[in-house]
Structure formats: C-alpha cells, structure tokens
Design a protein around this motif. Sequence first.
Motif, PDB file in Angstrom:
ATOM      1  N   ALA A  74     -67.373  63.649  94.678  1.00  0.00           N
ATOM      2  CA  ALA A  74     -66.508  63.324  95.839  1.00  0.00           C
ATOM      3  C   ALA A  74     -65.051  62.733  95.323  1.00  0.00           C
ATOM      4  CB  ALA A  74     -66.957  62.463  96.932  1.00  0.00           C
ATOM      5  N   LEU A  75     -65.098  61.963  94.292  1.00  0.00           N
ATOM      6  CA  LEU A  75     -63.949  61.512  93.585  1.00  0.00           C
ATOM      7  C   LEU A  75     -63.077  62.648  93.080  1.00  0.00           C
ATOM      8  CD1 LEU A  75     -65.144  58.185  92.471  1.00  0.00           C
ATOM      9  CD2 LEU A  75     -63.497  58.462  94.261  1.00  0.00           C
ATOM     10  N   ASP A  76     -64.100  63.461  92.294  1.00  0.00           N
ATOM     11  CA  ASP A  76     -63.517  64.669  91.336  1.00  0.00           C
ATOM     12  C   ASP A  76     -63.093  65.749  92.622  1.00  0.00           C
ATOM     13  OD1 ASP A  76     -63.887  63.685  89.174  1.00  0.00           O
ATOM     14  OD2 ASP A  76     -65.933  64.594  88.603  1.00  0.00           O
ATOM     15  N   CYS A  77     -63.730  65.806  93.732  1.00  0.00           N
ATOM     16  CA  CYS A  77     -63.061  66.807  94.535  1.00  0.00           C
ATOM     17  C   CYS A  77     -61.936  66.580  95.107  1.00  0.00           C
ATOM     18  CB  CYS A  77     -64.037  66.992  95.799  1.00  0.00           C
ATOM     19  SG  CYS A  77     -63.697  68.218  96.967  1.00  0.00           S
ATOM     20  N   LEU A  78     -61.564  65.206  95.441  1.00  0.00           N
ATOM     21  CA  LEU A  78     -60.231  64.733  96.075  1.00  0.00           C
ATOM     22  C   LEU A  78     -59.115  64.615  94.919  1.00  0.00           C
ATOM     23  CD1 LEU A  78     -61.639  62.120  98.402  1.00  0.00           C
ATOM     24  CD2 LEU A  78     -60.730  64.260  99.219  1.00  0.00           C
TER      25      LEU A  78
END
Length: 550
Positions: A498-502
Amino acid sequence: MASTGAMASTGVTAPASAADEPNLARNPGFESGLADWTCSGDSGTAVGSPVHGGSAALRATPTGQDRARCAQTVPVRPDSDYTLSAWVRGSYVYLGASGTGTTDVATWTPSATDWQRLTTGFRTGPATTSVTIHTQGWYGQPAYLADDVLLTGPGGGPGPGPQVPAAPGGLTVGAVTDTSVALSWRAVSGATGYHVYRDGTKVTAVGGTSATVTGLSPATSYRFQVTAVNAAGESAPSSAVTATTSGTDPGPGPGPVPRHAVTGYWQNFDNGATVQKLSDVSSQYDIIAVAFADATATPGAVTFALDSAGLGGYTVDRFKADIRAKRAAGTSVIISVGGERGTVRVDSAAAAANFADSVHALMREYGFDGVDIDLENGLNSTYMTQALRALSAKAGPGLVITMAPQTIDMQSTSNEYFRTALNIRDILTVVNTQYYNSGSMNGCDGKVYSQGSVDFLTALACIQLEGGLAPSQVGLGLPASPRAAGSGYVSPAVVTRALDCLARGTGCGSFKPPRTYPGLRGAMTWSTNWDASNGNAWSNTVGPHVHGLP
C-alpha cells in the motif's frame, strides 16, 4: 474595529464651574509611575518621552487578546455632574468612565498623530459613591500614550475606600528541588492576598507572603513574579526573579520528524502484550506515542500517571531517563490523549485552555515532544482547534501533533476529526488513520472496499490525500499483530504494498490512485508492545520500507 457601539460619547458635559474644582484623579500625569492605576495584562508603563505635561506619561500596549485598559477608582458624590478629559496619542485610543449609576460613557479618537484632548462627561446616580475612569486602546493596535487625566466635579465622601495595592518587593528564591521552587516576598500594606506568576502565567494564589511552585521540570529555568491583590484590584507585578530547578538536563529535542516516519503506541498498562520499558522499543520507530493521558475533574484537563506496578516496577525516574535517551537518539516521544475508553472532552473555550495548559505541563514535566489526539468518543473541531493552537503557542515550532482518528472519522471533510486536521494544517505533523476495526468503507472513488486489503488502505487514504491534507500529513495505521485489534489486521507485506502504491504507483490492487504521493509520511501501528509480542515482525518489515520511500 470600525464599529464602536456603546463606546460613543454621550455628549453630557458638566457646568463650566466644574473646571475650577480640583482634579479628583490621582497621579493624573503618571509622575509617580503607575501608582493608583491598574493596567490589564501588565500592558502599561510610565515613560519619560513623549509627554504632554510634566516629566512622564502612560504608554500602554494592546495585544490580540487585550485592549491595554488602565484604570483607577475615584470617590464621587451621588446625583452630581462630572467632566473627564485626558490628552492622548495613538490609533483607536479611548477614555471613559464606568460604574456611574446612570449611563457609562466613553469617547475615542481613531488616529491622534500628536497630542489630542478627549473630553466626556457624566452624571452619577442617586446611590453612586465611586466611579472607575480608564484609558484603553484596541486589540492588536500599536501602543498608545495618555497624559494629564482630569476629572472635575464634587469630591467624594470620606475617602476612596480600598486602593489597588503597590507591587510587592523583596521577591526571593528559597529552596529549589527537581520539580519545585520556594518563593517569599515582603508584605504589602492593604493587600488581602497575592498572585504568583511563572513565565507570565498565574500559577497560584496565596494569602501570605510565601509560596512553593510545584510541577516543574528538572534542570529548567523559570521566571517568577508576584502581584498583590485586594477588593480594588491587582497591583503591577514585582520585579522578576529567575530560578533553575535541580536534576538532569532533559537534553536537546530529537529535531524535525523525518520525511518518512514510523509511529508506534507504547502501552502504559499490561493487557497481555509484551510489557516494555521505553528503552525496549525498537529503534525503527520515529515517533513513540505514550498511551494514554487521563481526564481529570477539570473540563478539558488531562494528567498522566505511570503504571509502575503494572509495568514491573518501572519507576518515573527511569521512565523520564528513557524519554531523554530516545529523544537524544532522534526519536520523538509524545503523550497520547484518549483511546478506546478515554473520556477527555474539549467542548468549550475554558476546556480548550485547560487542555493546552495541562498538556504543556506534562511536556515540561516528562520531556514529551508533543501530543497525539486519539479521541474515539467524540471531538469538537472548534474547541480542539483552539486547544491545539494554544498549545502550539506555548510549546513553539518544534511541537509534534499527531492524530489517530477511526476510519469513519475521515470519510468526509465535514467530519469533526477531518475538519480539525484541516484547521491546523500549518502545525499538524501527521494523521495516522486507524484502518482497522471498521468493516467496509467508501474509497475516494465512491466504491466500497473491505478492510484487510491493499485497496482498502489506498482508496481510503486517497480521501485525505485529495481532501486537503499534504502527503506528509498522511499515514497508514494498522495493528501490529492479529491479537492487537478485533479486525483489520494485514500482514506487513500488505502495508508495504500500500505504501508503494501511494508513493510510487507500484504494487496497487484494483484501485489506482489518481496520482502518486512520494511525500507520504509513513505508517503507524498499535502497538509497540504487540509488535514485540510478535517478534517485532511489523517494525522490522515496515520500518525499513518506510525509511526507504522516495
């Protein structure tokens, strides 16, 4: 400020013969300093230049919260006419009288670049034996000057009654400990009590000529003053003395919170998770929120008591030393207010002031760097905004403010939590929304997502990222282990996706954010204790990933 309302002069004037009567105002030219005058907020002083007559004049400085009102009470006769005048200089300067028993009066000038005379008059009521005359400025305007105040009319009765006492003299520092300073001073004639001020804030009132100020921080310098009070009012403050408490210097703060940060809650109680001292908390955490401060009987005020017995004999001295060590290593340690069972309510201006005062006192006592707002039972955006701004003014620019709203609290910018965050964007560090214990929720695209997935985290974080918060003010809050929350646990690998997606636009699920947010602050977990119970698997995975974000 242009509207004066009741401040306009009545236009009543006394008979011409009144001008031949003696001046009833005492120390009218301020030749004796501020003797017989009381100025609000310590706003007035006697100056030698410029003056209208004699060798002195009054100079008073308004602030954003104070109009610099300087006043004295004068004995008068009932059913009599009086004329009041003074020479003034400045912007929005007022002269008036109150307690007349008829119509209180005032006159003013919007701009007097040189000395200008203000004059008004009034008639006393059938039972009036004293009136209060005053000068004042206006909120936030520059300092004004006043001189040669003149009140004419029939003199009063046998005497003016109680007069404002003189400022105390001989203020002396006595015994000093880690957390207290003893003070003493000389008695003032006519005083019925004394107020003690620490760094400009009133901290206690006493009837005698000594007091011990407690609740101080070790190795910290404080400035003290004392005033004398009676029924007529409060004196000017005494000369200041400075005292430094004993003990160990808490050391410098940790500096700014890193661009990408990991927040963890440390439990001041034993609920089955690993019991920790602060020194046991993983170094992957950049912000440690001590959970929790408790409500007091005073509305809005909070306190903190270390659960030494529940934490295996963890002493307050060791706790404070551990805070100093964490801060020296670059970790911010803050006090969290609220929690699932928290009952703190900030729902009035008084409660907001109490909240700010009490949190600041805890910061000074323990060395906390700021505060975390985790009020899960309601929040008033108007008064919480007031409280946090007041705290910011006290603590200065290094204050760390975090928030941990529940998922539902950040679904709309009209929600009180979201509104509070937007209200304090200029001083807010990060909002770590709790993406657990919430079931299904709407994402920023209007679709419904179930908790426990990358899409749930990214689509809901998008609401804040597109709703007015800076990416640096958004963090993802998750449980550290399956036992840490009732529902919503995801593996650390889901958090990093999720961190990488954002932040990078990679690792997304079906939801694709409208843009990337490389400044995303990071992630939060409940709690460091549950993390430790799970072998620090959460912080060992999420920590390095957060610190490696672009």
